[in-house]
Design a protein around this motif. Structure first.
Motif, PDB file in Angstrom:
ATOM      1  N   GLN A 135      -3.100   3.639   2.891  1.00 35.52           N
ATOM      2  CA  GLN A 135      -3.991   4.703   3.359  1.00 35.52           C
ATOM      3  C   GLN A 135      -4.300   4.521   4.843  1.00 35.52           C
ATOM      4  OE1 GLN A 135      -4.783   7.142   1.437  1.00 35.52           O
ATOM      5  NE2 GLN A 135      -6.267   8.185   2.740  1.00 35.52           N
ATOM      6  N   LEU A 136      -4.499   3.267   5.219  1.00 40.72           N
ATOM      7  CA  LEU A 136      -4.785   2.949   6.625  1.00 40.72           C
ATOM      8  C   LEU A 136      -3.601   3.341   7.519  1.00 40.72           C
ATOM      9  CD1 LEU A 136      -6.936   1.325   8.305  1.00 40.72           C
ATOM     10  CD2 LEU A 136      -5.457  -0.646   8.023  1.00 40.72           C
TER      11      LEU A 136
ATOM     12  N   ILE B 189      -4.910   0.498  -0.178  1.00 42.35           N
ATOM     13  CA  ILE B 189      -5.825   0.558   0.965  1.00 42.35           C
ATOM     14  C   ILE B 189      -5.045   0.467   2.279  1.00 42.35           C
ATOM     15  CG2 ILE B 189      -7.562  -0.861   2.173  1.00 42.35           C
ATOM     16  CD1 ILE B 189      -8.916  -1.161  -0.593  1.00 42.35           C
TER      17      ILE B 189
ATOM     18  N   PHE C 135      -5.727  -9.175   9.879  1.00 37.92           N
ATOM     19  CA  PHE C 135      -6.882  -9.317   9.005  1.00 37.92           C
ATOM     20  C   PHE C 135      -6.535  -9.903   7.652  1.00 37.92           C
ATOM     21  CE2 PHE C 135      -5.277  -5.270   7.782  1.00 37.92           C
ATOM     22  CZ  PHE C 135      -5.844  -4.870   6.590  1.00 37.92           C
TER      23      PHE C 135
ATOM     24  N   ALA D 155     -14.584  -3.160  11.884  1.00 42.56           N
ATOM     25  CA  ALA D 155     -13.857  -2.247  10.986  1.00 42.56           C
ATOM     26  C   ALA D 155     -12.483  -1.858  11.525  1.00 42.56           C
ATOM     27  CB  ALA D 155     -14.682  -0.999  10.737  1.00 42.56           C
ATOM     28  N   VAL D 156     -11.457  -2.146  10.744  1.00 41.51           N
ATOM     29  CA  VAL D 156     -10.098  -1.811  11.201  1.00 41.51           C
ATOM     30  C   VAL D 156      -9.897  -0.301  11.258  1.00 41.51           C
ATOM     31  CG1 VAL D 156      -9.069  -3.968  10.461  1.00 41.51           C
ATOM     32  CG2 VAL D 156      -9.081  -2.061   8.898  1.00 41.51           C
ATOM     33  N   THR D 157     -10.646   0.454  10.466  1.00 39.15           N
ATOM     34  CA  THR D 157     -10.531   1.915  10.559  1.00 39.15           C
ATOM     35  C   THR D 157     -11.054   2.387  11.910  1.00 39.15           C
ATOM     36  OG1 THR D 157     -12.610   1.955   9.324  1.00 39.15           O
ATOM     37  CG2 THR D 157     -10.615   2.507   8.102  1.00 39.15           C
ATOM     38  N   ALA D 158     -12.129   1.765  12.382  1.00 41.55           N
ATOM     39  CA  ALA D 158     -12.679   2.135  13.688  1.00 41.55           C
ATOM     40  C   ALA D 158     -11.655   1.822  14.776  1.00 41.55           C
ATOM     41  CB  ALA D 158     -13.978   1.381  13.938  1.00 41.55           C
TER      42      ALA D 158
ATOM     43  N   ASP E  33     -19.081  -4.935  12.363  1.00 38.91           N
ATOM     44  CA  ASP E  33     -18.305  -5.020  11.116  1.00 38.91           C
ATOM     45  C   ASP E  33     -16.808  -5.183  11.380  1.00 38.91           C
ATOM     46  OD1 ASP E  33     -17.541  -2.499  11.930  1.00 38.91           O
ATOM     47  OD2 ASP E  33     -18.578  -1.418  10.338  1.00 38.91           O
TER      48      ASP E  33
ATOM     49  N   PRO F 123      -7.730  -9.136   4.139  1.00 40.88           N
ATOM     50  CA  PRO F 123      -8.558  -8.167   3.411  1.00 40.88           C
ATOM     51  C   PRO F 123      -9.306  -8.783   2.232  1.00 40.88           C
ATOM     52  CG  PRO F 123      -6.241  -7.808   2.942  1.00 40.88           C
ATOM     53  CD  PRO F 123      -6.302  -8.917   3.940  1.00 40.88           C
ATOM     54  N   LYS F 124      -8.976 -10.015   1.909  1.00 40.27           N
ATOM     55  CA  LYS F 124      -9.598 -10.690   0.754  1.00 40.27           C
ATOM     56  C   LYS F 124      -9.566  -9.789  -0.476  1.00 40.27           C
ATOM     57  CE  LYS F 124     -12.523 -13.762   3.467  1.00 40.27           C
ATOM     58  NZ  LYS F 124     -11.488 -14.761   3.606  1.00 40.27           N
ATOM     59  N   ILE F 125      -8.444  -9.195  -0.659  1.00 40.88           N
ATOM     60  CA  ILE F 125      -8.253  -8.310  -1.805  1.00 40.88           C
ATOM     61  C   ILE F 125      -6.790  -8.442  -2.209  1.00 40.88           C
ATOM     62  CG2 ILE F 125      -7.756  -6.278  -0.357  1.00 40.88           C
ATOM     63  CD1 ILE F 125      -9.277  -4.591  -2.349  1.00 40.88           C
TER      64      ILE F 125
END
Lengths: 738, 259
Positions: free
Chosen positions: A672-673, A669, A656, A631-634, A629, A658-660
C-alpha cells in the motif's frame, strides 16, 4: 547427489568468504559490492601510460590497458556453479583516483612506484587536463561544490539485444565490415577489435580451466554440469547464444568485461530480453524452471548489475511474465546483493508485486527496490520524447534510468550541492541593507543559475571530449550507431538528456523555514544574531535548538514542506532553462548518492541548526527527527511532492523495521505504501526493511553478520564491507525510522 | 460551538493499532488508573509537562520557551476540524483496511469530540476504529465504528478494581452490549507479570468472549516498560512490573484461542 539447493548454499558460503577476504584486501569499501572476487596471490597488471599527464587515454590507451588487465585476470570457475567468470580489478584503479583506489594498490610497492615515478611526474588522472583543461570553470565549481561529471565513465545503458543476437563473433564481423566502410576510422575499429579479441581469449582461458577441473571431477552431477558449462563457453566464444543457459553465460562474460573497463553496472529489462531464450528452451524440452532459477541466481551472483523486471509497454500492457517470477525466484534462492528493480504501474500484476514485497520482507536484505512508471514515463516525455521511448527508459543505476543503447545521460555523475549555494547566498546577503527570506531566496536563485551554467559548461566539455579521453570501447559494442558510424557512444547517442541532481534539499528547506519562523515571524532572533550563530558554529546551544526545533520538511503541511516545493520548482526551472548545444538538454533530479558526508564537510553551519561540517541531508530525504513519529507515510508524501517532473528521480530512501510479520499483514502494508507513493508522483523507492536486532549487532561487530546486505543509496553493499562512517550513516537513518 | 479536546499525539503510519495503515489520535484523560499504563501522560484530563533532564542545556531561560526538548508540553487543545485535517493527510494510504483509530486516554470520556470526529471521518470516507476500556456504553459512538478494540484487563472483578481503580462488571456488560449491536471487535489483554498472567484469567476471559458473536480475535499484548520513562518525565512514581517472557506469552496464547 548435490541438489541445486545444496549448490546455492555452498555458493552463498563462498560469497561470504569472498566478502571478508575482499575487505582484508581492499579495506573498507563504501561502494557497490560489484560481485568481484578477491585478487589471487601475486596478481599484477602493469599499466601502459601514454600521456605526460601520467595516465592513459584514448583508443590506444584504453584498449591496451583493458587487454593487459583482462589478460592478468585468471579464469574463475567454481564447480558448484553453472556459469563461470568473475572480475576483480578495473582500469580506473590505474588512473590514480584516490576515491576508488583500493588498499591493495596502495600496498603494492612495485605498482605504486611504477605509478608515481618514471613516465609519470605525478599521480595519473582520469581526465586529460593537459589537452582539455577547464581551469576557468574550477573556481565556480569549487564555490558551489559541484560534482562536475567531467571524467565520469559509463552511466548509460547498453542494448543487450545487439550483443545477444550477434555474439562476439558477430560483433567482430561487424567491426571488420564497418572498418571497410568508414575510411579514416581505423584506429577506432582496431581498438574495438582488440577488446573483443581479448574477451574471446578470456573465454578461452575459462574453457581450458573447465577442462582441468573436469579431469579431476568425480561427482557425476558436477561432472555433467562442468561438461555443459564447457560446451556453452565453446558455443558462445564466437557464436551468438542460442539457449537460455548460453544467453546467461554470454551476459556474464560481457558484464565482467564492461566492469573491468569502466565499472559499468547498467543491466537490462531482464524478463523481456531473456524471455525468447527461455520460451524456446522450454518448448524444446531442454529447460525446466528450477534450472532457469538456478541460472538467474548464478548470474546475479556473478555481478549485481541493475536489472529491471516487470513494467509496461507502449500500449500500457503489463509486461510481467512467467520469467519475471523466475527471476525473483532465482534472487530468492541466492539472496545476495541483488540489484533488481520492479517497475510498478497501474496495471501491475498484484501477485507479482506481492511476491516482490515478500522477498523484501523475508530476507531483509534491501532487494528488490521499486520504481514508479507513471511519473517516470510522463515526466520523461516532457523532454520532447515519445511514449514508446519513454517506456523503454528503464531503471539501471542507483537513482537513474536510461534508454538502453540510445541515451547518453551521464546520470548520477553531475551534482550541485545546494546547501553550498545557499551558503554563498547567505554570505552575499550579510552586507545587504535589507535582509529577508525573500531576499535570500532571490540571491539563492541567482547563484543557482550561475551554478547550473558552470555545470553545463563542464557537461559540454565532457561530452565534447570524453571520446578522446575514455572512449567506451566495450559498451559501444551494444550501442546503436556506434560501430555503424565509427563513433563513441558519447558522440552518436540519439538522446542527450543529461541528469543534474541537486543535493541538500532538506537542509536548505528547513533552513528557510527556520529563518522565516524564528527571525521574521516570531522575532526570537535578529538577522545579526543568526549570522553570528552561523559564524561561531552555534556557540550558544539555545540558538541552535531554537532553529532546529521548527517544523521540518516532510512534517506534513509545514512551512518547510512549502519551501521544499518552492526549491524544487526553482531548481527544476533553472536546470531546464539552461541552454545547451547540439540537441543536449539538462534534466533535474534530487540525489546525493553516497556523498552526503563529503558534501557536508565543506558547508559551514546552516540555519536549520546543522553544525559546520556535519553531513547534509540524504537525497530527497528529510533531516533526522522530521516528525516525532518518524512516519514513513509522511516521508513518502513529502518526497512525492518534490519530484522534479522530467523523468529523473528524487528517490524515497526508506529504512525501517515495521515490527510486523508477513502473517500479520506486513506485506499488504508495504504494498500500500509503495503503490500510494507512486500514485502521488513518486519515482523510485530504495527500501531497507531491516531486523533492528541484527543491524545493531552487525554495527557493533560486523563479523557476526557478514551476509547482511543494505541498500546504502541506490546501490546495495555488504554491511561488513562499509567503513565505520557509512555504517553509522545507515544505522542512524534506520534508528530515525524506528 | 466547535468541539475541542486535549490531544497528546497524532501518530501517522500507525500499524499496530488496528488493521492496515492508520492514523492514531491519542486523547488526553482516562477514568481508569491502570498501574502499568504505558501512556501515563493520557491519564490526566489536564495539560502537563514532561521534563527530560538529559536534554536540558542549562540555558536558564525556561520561562522564555524551551527549545532543547527538555520541557515538552503534553496536551494540545485541538478542534475536530484540525484533527481531521491531520487524519486526512494519510488518507491515500488507508486503502480499504486502514483509517483512523481514536485512542487515549479513553475516547468515551471525550464523548462529544469522539462522536464528532468519528462522524467527520466517516463523512470523509475514512475507516474508523476505537481503542477503549468500554467503561461506559455509548450506542451513538459504537454505531460510527468499523472496528472496536476493547480491553479486558483482568477478568476477576476484585483484582480489576485493585489494579485499575474500577470494577469490570460494567465493562463486561458494555462489551456484551456492543456485541449485541453487531460492532466488529478485537479484544485484548495486556499481560502484566504477577498481575494477570495466569492461565485461569485468560481462559475465563476467552470463555466469556466465546459467548459473543462479533469478536474477530482475542489478542494478548505483552506489557512493556515504556510507560515508566514517561511517568518519570511527568514526575510520577511509576509502578515497576516485569515484562512477560516469550515463553509465558506462548503458554498463555493456548488459552486465548477462541476457536
Amino acid at each position: 547427489m548435490l541438489t541445486y539447493r545444496d549448490r546455492i548454499d555452498t555458493m552463498r558460503r563462498t560469497k561470504i568468504e569472498h566478502t571478508l577476504a575482499k575487505r582484508a584486501q581492499n579495506g573498507y569499501t563504501d561502494l557497490d559490492d560489484f560481485g568481484t572476487v578477491p585478487l589471487p596471490e601475486g596478481y599484477y597488471a602493469e599499466p601502459w601510460y601514454n600521456s605526460e599527464n601520467g595516465s592513459f587515454y584514448g583508443l590506444d590507451g584504453m584498449s591496451e590497458n583493458f587487454c593487459r588487465v583482462l589478460a592478468a585476470h585468471p579464469a574463475y570457475v567454481d564447480p558448484m556453479e553453472m556459469l563461470c567468470g568473475r572480475w576483480r580489478d578495473m582500469l580506473v584503479n590505474y588512473r590514480g583516483d584516490v576515491h576508488y583506489m583500493p588498499d591493495w594498490i596502495k600496498k603494492n610497492e612495485k605498482l605504486r612506484n611504477f605509478m608515481s615515478s618514471g613516465v609519470t611526474a605525478q599521480w595519473s588522472k582520469r581526465w586529460d587536463e593537459k589537452r582539455f583543461p577547464y581551469d576557468d570553470l574550477k573556481p565556480l565549481q569549487k564555490l558551489y561544490n559541484i560534482t562536475t561529471g567531467i571524467d565520469g565513465d559509463a552511466h548509460f545503458a547498453c542494448d543487450y539485444r545487439i550483443g545477444l543476437s550477434l555474439g562476439f563473433g558477430g560483433l567482430l564481423e561487424k567491426i571488420r565490415h564497418y572498418r571497410g566502410v568508414n575510411c579514416g576510422k581505423e584506429a577506432f575499429y582496431d581498438a574495438e577489435e582488440r577488446c573483443v579479441l581479448a574477451i574471446v581469449d578470456f573465454i578461452d582461458r575459462h574453457i581450458v580451466k573447465i577442462g582441468e577441473l573436469l579431469a579431476d571431477e568425480t561427482r557425476p552431477e558436477i561432472k555433467e554440469s562442468l561438461e555443459k558449462m564447457k560446451t556453452v563457453c565453446e558455443n558462445i566464444r564466437l557464436g551468438a547464444p542460442k539457449t537460455f543457459h548460453e544467453a546467461c553465460q554470454w551476459v556474464a562474460f560481457f558484464n565482467c568485461a564492461s566492469r573491468i573497463y569502466t565499472r559499468d553496472g547498467a543491466g537490462f529489462q531482464m524478463d523481456t530480453v531473456l524471455l525468447p531464450y527461455y520460451e524456446a528452451d522450454v518448448k524444446a524440452g531442454i529447460l525446466d524452471d528450477e534450472t532457469a532459477k538456478f541460472l538467474i541466481a548464478n548470474l546475479l551472483l556473478i555481478d549485481p548489475h541493475y536489472y529491471q523486471i516487470s513494467g509496461v509497454d507502449e500500449q500500457d500492457r503489463d509486461l510481467t511474465n512467467h520469467l519475471s517470477y523466475l527471476i525473483l525466484g532465482g534472487a530468492d534462492m541466492i539472496n545476495i546483493s541483488c540489484n533488481l528493480t520492479v517497475r510498478v504501474h497501474e496495471n501491475c500484476d498484484p501477485a507479482f508485486l506481492r511476491y516482490a514485497v515478500e522477498c523484501l520482507f523475508r530476507h531483509k536484505n534491501g532487494w528488490p527496490r521499486f520504481c514508479g512508471d507513471k511519473t517516470l514515463c510522463e515526466g520523461y516525455m516532457r523532454n520532447g520524447v515519445d511514449k514508446k521511448t519513454a517506456r523503454e527508459r528503464i531503471a539501471v543505476g542507483c537513482n537513474w534510468m536510461a534508454v538502453p543503447g540510445k541515451e547518453f545521460p551521464m546520470n548520477d555523475t553531475v551534482k550541485i550541492n545546494i546547501a553550498k549555494v545557499m551558503e554563498v547566498a547567505l554570505g552575499e546577503m550579510r552586507d545587504a541593507p535589507i535582509k529577508s527570506t525573500e531576499a535570500l531566496f532571490a540571491l539563492f536563485e541567482k547563484h543557482l543559475e550561475k551554478a547550473v551554467e558552470v555545470t553545463a559548461a563542464g557537461v559540454n566539455l565532457h561530452l565534447d571530449h570524453v571520446h578522446e579521453v575514455t572512449p567506451e570501447l566495450i559498451m559501444n559494442l551494444m550501442f546503436h550507431h556506434s560501430l555503424e558510424q565509427g563513433l563513441d557512444a558519447s558522440e552518436c547517442a540519439e538522446l542527450y538528456t543529461v541528469g543534474v541532481d541537486g543535493a541538500g534539499l532538506a537542509v536548505v528547506a528547513d533552513s528557510f523555514a527556520a529563518m522565516e519562523q524564528r527571525v521574521e515571524q516570531e522575532k526570537k532572533l535578529t538577522w545579526d544574531a543568526l549570522y553570528e550563530a552561523l559564524q561561531n558554529d552555534f556557540a550558544d546551544e539555545r540558538v541552535r535548538a531554537m532553529l532546529q526545533s521548527t517544523p521540518k520538511y516532510c512534517g506534513g503541511g509545514t512551512a518547510a514542506d512549502a519551501w521544499a516545493a518552492r526549491l524544487t520548482e526553482s531548481f527544476s526551472g533553472v536546470v531546464k532553462a539552461q541552454k545547451m548545444p547540439k540537441g543536449r538538454q539538462l534534466v533535474p533530479g534530487w540525489f546525493s548518492w553516497a556523498r552526503s558526508i563529503e558534501y557536508g564537510s565543506v558547508v559551514g553551519a546552516t540555519p536549520n541548526g546543522r553544525r559546520a561540517g556535519e553531513p547534509i541531508s540524504h537525497g530527497a530525504n528529510p533531516n533526522p527527527h522530521f516528525r516525532t513519529d518518524g512516519a514513513v507515510t509522511a516521508q513518502a508524501s513529502g518526497i512525492a511532492a518534490v519530484q522534479c517532473g522530467y523523468g529523473n528521480t528524487a528517490p524515497l530512501q526508506l529504512e525501517f523495521d515495521p515490527k510486523i510479520t508477513i502473517e500479520e499483514g506486513g506485506v499488504e502494508i508495504v504494498m500500500q505504501l509503495i503503490k500510494t507513493h507512486f500514485l502521488q508522483g513518486g519515482t523510485l523507492i530504495n527500501i531497507n526493511i531491516l531486523d533492528s536486532e541484527k543491524l545493531l549487532e552487525a554495527h557493533e561487530n560486523p563479523e557476526r553478520h557478514p551476509d547482511l546486505v543494505v541498500r546504502v543509496t541506490g546501490f546495495t553493499a555488504y554491511f561488513a564491507s562499509l567503513s565505520p562512517g557509512f555504517r553509522r550513516l545507515v544505522v542512524s537513518r534506520f534508528l530515525e525510522g524506528m | 460551538m466547535t468541539t475541542k479536546a486535549l490531544i497528546t499525539d497524532i501518530q501517522r503510519f500507525s500499524i499496530h493499532d488496528g488493521p492496515g495503515i492508520r492514523t492514531t489520535v491519542f486523547l488526553k484523560g482516562c477514568p481508569l488508573h491502570c498501574l502499568w499504563c504505558h501512556n501515563p501522560e493520557t491519564v490526566s484530563f489536564s495539560q502537563e509537562t514532561f521534563f527530560y533532564p538529559e536534554k536540558c542545556i542549562s540555558c536558564g531561560k525556561c520561562t522564555q520557551g524551551c527549545y532543547s526538548g527538555a520541557r515538552v508540553v503534553c496536551g494540545r487543545e485541538m478542534t475536530v476540524e484540525e484533527v481531521l485535517e491531520e487524519v486526512k493527510r494519510d488518507a491515500p494510504y488507508y486503502g480499504c483496511e486502514g483509517g483512523v483509530t481514536v485512542s487515549g486516554g479513553e475516547p468515551l470520556a471525550h464523548r462529544a469530540f469522539t462522536l464528532a470526529l468519528l462522524r467527520a471521518c466517516r463523512a470523509a470516507g475514512i475507516g474508523t476504529a476505537m481503542e477503549s476500556s468500554m467503561y461506559r456504553h455509548d450506542p451513538e459512538i459504537l454505531a460510527e465504528l468499523d472496528l472496536l478494540m476493547a480491553d479486558i484487563k483482568i477478568f476477576d472483578g476484585d483484582l480489576h478494581r485493585r489494579y485499575t481503580g474500577m470494577d469490570n462488571a460494567e465493562i463486561l456488560a458494555n462489551i456484551k452490549k456492543a456485541d449485541e449491536m453487531g460492532v466488529p471487535m478485537i479484544v485484548r489483554t495486556p499481560i502484566v507479570s504477577g498481575v494477570n498472567d495466569t492461565a485461569d484469567n485468560i481462559a475465563k476471559t476467552a470463555a466469556f468472549l466465546k459467548s459473543l458473536h462479533h469478536v474477530a480475535r482475542y489478542e494478548l499484548l505483552p506489557y512493556h516498560p515504556l510507560g515508566q520513562t514517561k511517568a518519570a518525565a511527568l514526575g510520577q512514581d511509576a509502578h515497576v512490573f516485569e515484562a512477560p517472557t516469550k515463553a509465558k506469552m506462548e503458554e498463555l496464547q493456548v488459552y486465548a484461542d477462541l476457536s
